[in-house]
Each structure stands twice: as C-alpha cells, then as structure tokens.
Scaffold this active site. Structure first.
Site, mmCIF file in Angstrom:
data_model
loop_
_atom_site.group_PDB
_atom_site.id
_atom_site.type_symbol
_atom_site.label_atom_id
_atom_site.label_comp_id
_atom_site.label_asym_id
_atom_site.label_seq_id
_atom_site.Cartn_x
_atom_site.Cartn_y
_atom_site.Cartn_z
ATOM 1 N N LEU A 37 0.824 -1.063 0.313
ATOM 2 C CA LEU A 37 0.152 0.055 -0.287
ATOM 3 C C LEU A 37 0.549 1.105 0.297
ATOM 4 C CD1 LEU A 37 -2.633 -0.956 2.537
ATOM 5 C CD2 LEU A 37 -2.999 -1.293 -0.014
ATOM 6 N N HIS A 41 -3.697 4.048 -2.175
ATOM 7 C CA HIS A 41 -4.505 3.085 -2.170
ATOM 8 C C HIS A 41 -5.312 3.810 -0.352
ATOM 9 C CE1 HIS A 41 -1.849 0.246 -3.097
ATOM 10 N NE2 HIS A 41 -2.797 0.096 -4.119
ATOM 11 N N GLY A 151 -9.532 3.687 -7.801
ATOM 12 C CA GLY A 151 -9.009 5.195 -8.422
ATOM 13 C C GLY A 151 -8.598 4.816 -9.113
ATOM 14 N N LYS A 153 -6.214 6.192 -11.326
ATOM 15 C CA LYS A 153 -5.308 5.702 -11.707
ATOM 16 C C LYS A 153 -5.152 4.384 -12.371
ATOM 17 C CE LYS A 153 -0.505 4.059 -11.643
ATOM 18 N NZ LYS A 153 -0.585 2.772 -11.923
HETATM 19 P P1 AMP Z 1 -4.088 -2.074 -6.728
HETATM 20 O O1 AMP Z 1 -3.577 -2.027 -5.608
HETATM 21 O O2 AMP Z 1 -2.493 -1.876 -7.561
HETATM 22 O O3 AMP Z 1 -4.923 -3.752 -7.522
HETATM 23 O O4 AMP Z 1 -4.740 -0.871 -6.583
HETATM 24 C C1 AMP Z 1 -5.935 -0.654 -5.405
HETATM 25 C C2 AMP Z 1 -7.025 0.216 -6.235
HETATM 26 O O5 AMP Z 1 -6.387 1.179 -5.263
HETATM 27 C C3 AMP Z 1 -7.042 0.046 -7.187
HETATM 28 O O6 AMP Z 1 -8.777 0.547 -7.563
HETATM 29 C C4 AMP Z 1 -6.095 1.680 -8.006
HETATM 30 O O7 AMP Z 1 -6.331 2.503 -8.970
HETATM 31 C C5 AMP Z 1 -6.108 2.108 -6.692
HETATM 32 N N1 AMP Z 1 -5.055 3.014 -7.181
HETATM 33 C C6 AMP Z 1 -3.768 2.482 -6.881
HETATM 34 N N2 AMP Z 1 -2.406 3.693 -7.048
HETATM 35 C C7 AMP Z 1 -3.300 4.639 -7.209
HETATM 36 C C8 AMP Z 1 -3.288 6.175 -6.787
HETATM 37 N N3 AMP Z 1 -1.501 6.579 -7.396
HETATM 38 N N4 AMP Z 1 -4.020 6.763 -6.520
HETATM 39 C C9 AMP Z 1 -5.544 6.537 -6.358
HETATM 40 N N5 AMP Z 1 -5.766 5.135 -6.118
HETATM 41 C C10 AMP Z 1 -4.935 4.326 -6.612
#
Ligand code: AMP
Length: 284
Positions: A37, A41, A151, A153
């Site tokens: 994280l 996140h 996110g 992103k």
């Molecule tokens: P992940 O652990 O990469 O699967 O991401 C989990 C959630 O966090 C997903 O919905 C991503 O889009 C979101 N997320 C990842 N990076 C960012 C960021 N820089 N800003 C906002 N949300 C993010």
C-alpha cells in the site's frame, strides 16, 4: 503502529462481519487492493471512511490477473505493514485471503466483460481483465458491501468494473477516486518500488506528457491525434522509455473520438526498464 482489527482470512467470517454491520444499519465500504500500500490506496480508504460507517479493505495479490510472464511472484507483499497503514486511516477490518481460499480446487468460473475489456490494457495483457472482473465479483460476493472504492489511476479497470456491476445487477455502488501523485507528478503505484533512481526520473515522462496534452487541450486543441502526439513526443525524448499506447477516450467509456467534444481521458502505458507503468489525465 497498531494493526487494523480484525484481519480476516476466510470467506464465512468476512461475509458475517459485513452482514452484521449492515444489519446494524451501517453503510459498509470495501476497498479492493493487492497490498504494497501507498498513500494512493490510503486516499481510497479515507474517502470510504468519510462516506461509510464501516470500512473493509481487501489485500490479495490475485494470480489470475497476471500473465505467466508478469510479476506475480515478485509483487511486493507485506501484510503486517499494510494492516498497520490501514489502521492509521481508521479501516475497521482487513480481508487477506490465501490463493487457496479464493480459488479452491474445482473453481472454474471466469467473467468476460466484453468489448470494454479488449483494447489497451486488455490487448497488451490478455486475460488480465477476466482475472480482475472475476476476483472483484468474488470479493463483492464475499464482502457484500454498499459501496466499493477504486482509483482513477486504473481508468480502464473502473470502466470494466462499472460495466460488470451494471450487467450483472450487482447491488453495490462503484466510487472512483482521483489519482494521488508524488510531489514531482509521478502517479503513485506499488510498482514504482521496482524503479531504480534513474528509472524513476525517466518515469516522469508519463505524467509530464499527460500534463503537456492537458495544457494543449486547455489552450483549445481538440484533435485527439495532436493530443496523443504531445504525450508521444515527451516519451520519445527519453531513452529507456518504451511507449505501449496512448489513447484519448470519451470520459466514462473506451470510445476513441477523433475530436474531443466533452470530458475526456488521455491514457498512457509505457515500460521504463523492466517496469510497466500506466497513468491518465482527465480533460474537462
Ligand atoms: P492495486 O493494489 O494496484 O490493485 O490498487 C488498488 C486500488 O487502488 C485500485 O482501485 C487502484 O486504482 C487504486 N490506486 C492505485 N494507485 C492509486 C493512486 N496513485 N491514486 C489513487 N488510487 C490508486
């Protein structure tokens, strides 16, 4: 640091935890993550904390969304650290299942969301969105929350998840939160940890390219091809950055108009050394 309590690893107690909160009249928010994280996140968790009575984060590195040549094995994992970070923003519980719990023997269902899952990430990472859609649907089944936080992103992922939720009539509201960036503009990502200091510097080409396209848009440019070229020129100027795609999309869709006529998203993917990065910006 204190851990978020409880850390749930099994399906039945997690479903029971969510059900009990909802039976008590609470609005429950869920934040699906793969762990490792960062503040991006946590910003989703903070939004859930503001908007819901009870917040559950899930931490699961989902093997089915990784291709065999991808980084599943070396993806960073540190549940104790993740749980401690989630506790700092008031997350009430964490669901961190094993692969065997999520995919017991005999489990064969896979969700194909259709056309929105095919281009861009779907083309470069075949099978990726089937893995994402399936695990997200499973998480919604295990943790039947009121709202789920994602996110911006991962723009195409938000489109795929929204399509699936609509098509399967899943009783959950999808909330999309803005991308958090480091002060120099790099979009926060668990994969940024793979970057060496020189690679991290080169990785700034993505956010700089997107900002250049945004500036062109704000000065009146509406041709998608010109907006794409802004990003392309920035990336091609940096050796060691390998462009994978640039797309200008109608906001909320995967449609690629020639001329931008309303809110839009410019999405980019590139490899910096061995690390694959994605980013996007909204044009409004
Ligand atoms: P992940 O652990 O990469 O699967 O991401 C989990 C959630 O966090 C997903 O919905 C991503 O889009 C979101 N997320 C990842 N990076 C960012 C960021 N820089 N800003 C906002 N949300 C993010």
């Amino acid at each position: 640091m204190t851990n978020a309590r409880p850390i749930l690893t099994e399906v039945a107690p997690t479903r029971e935890w969510v059900r009990a909160r909802r039976l008590a009249g609470e609005v429950v928010g869920v934040i699906p993550t793969m762990g490792a994280l960062h503040a991006g996140h946590l910003s989703l968790a903070e939004a859930a904390r503001r908007e819901c009575d009870a917040v559950l984060a899930t931490v699961f590195v989902n093997p089915t969304q990784f291709a065999p040549n991808e980084d599943f094995e070396r993806y960073p994992r540190d549940l104790a650290r993740d749980a401690a970070m989630l506790a700092t923003v008031g997350v009430d519980a964490v669901f961190a299942p094993s692969v065997a719990t999520m995919y017991p023997p005999g489990c064969t269902t896979s969700i194909d969301v259709g056309p929105v899952a095919r281009p861009l990430e779907g083309a470069i990472r075949p099978g990726h969105f089937a893995g994402v859609a399936t695990v997200v649907a499973k998480l919604f089944g295990i943790a039947p929350a009121d709202r789920a936080y994602f996110g911006q992103k991962d723009y195409q992922q938000t489109i795929v998840v929204r399509r699936m939720v609509a098509d399967l009539n899943l009783p959950i509201e999808v909330v999309v939160c803005p991308t958090l960036r480091d002060p120099d503009g790099l979009a926060m990502s668990s994969r940024n940890a793979y970057l060496s200091p020189p690679e991290r510097e080169r990785a700034l080409a993505l956010s700089r390219g997107l900002r250049a396209a945004e500036a062109r848009y704000l000065s009146g440019e509406r041709r998608a091809s010109t907006l794409r070229d802004c990003v392309k020129n920035m990336l091609e100027a940096i050796p060691g950055v390998e462009l994978q795609y640039i797309a200008v999309l109608r906001d909320g869709t995967m449609d690629e108009p020639e001329l931008v006529e309303g809110p839009a998203v410019v999405a980019v993917a590139a490899k910096v050394g061995a690390t694959r990065l994605i980013d996007n910006v909204r044009l409004m």
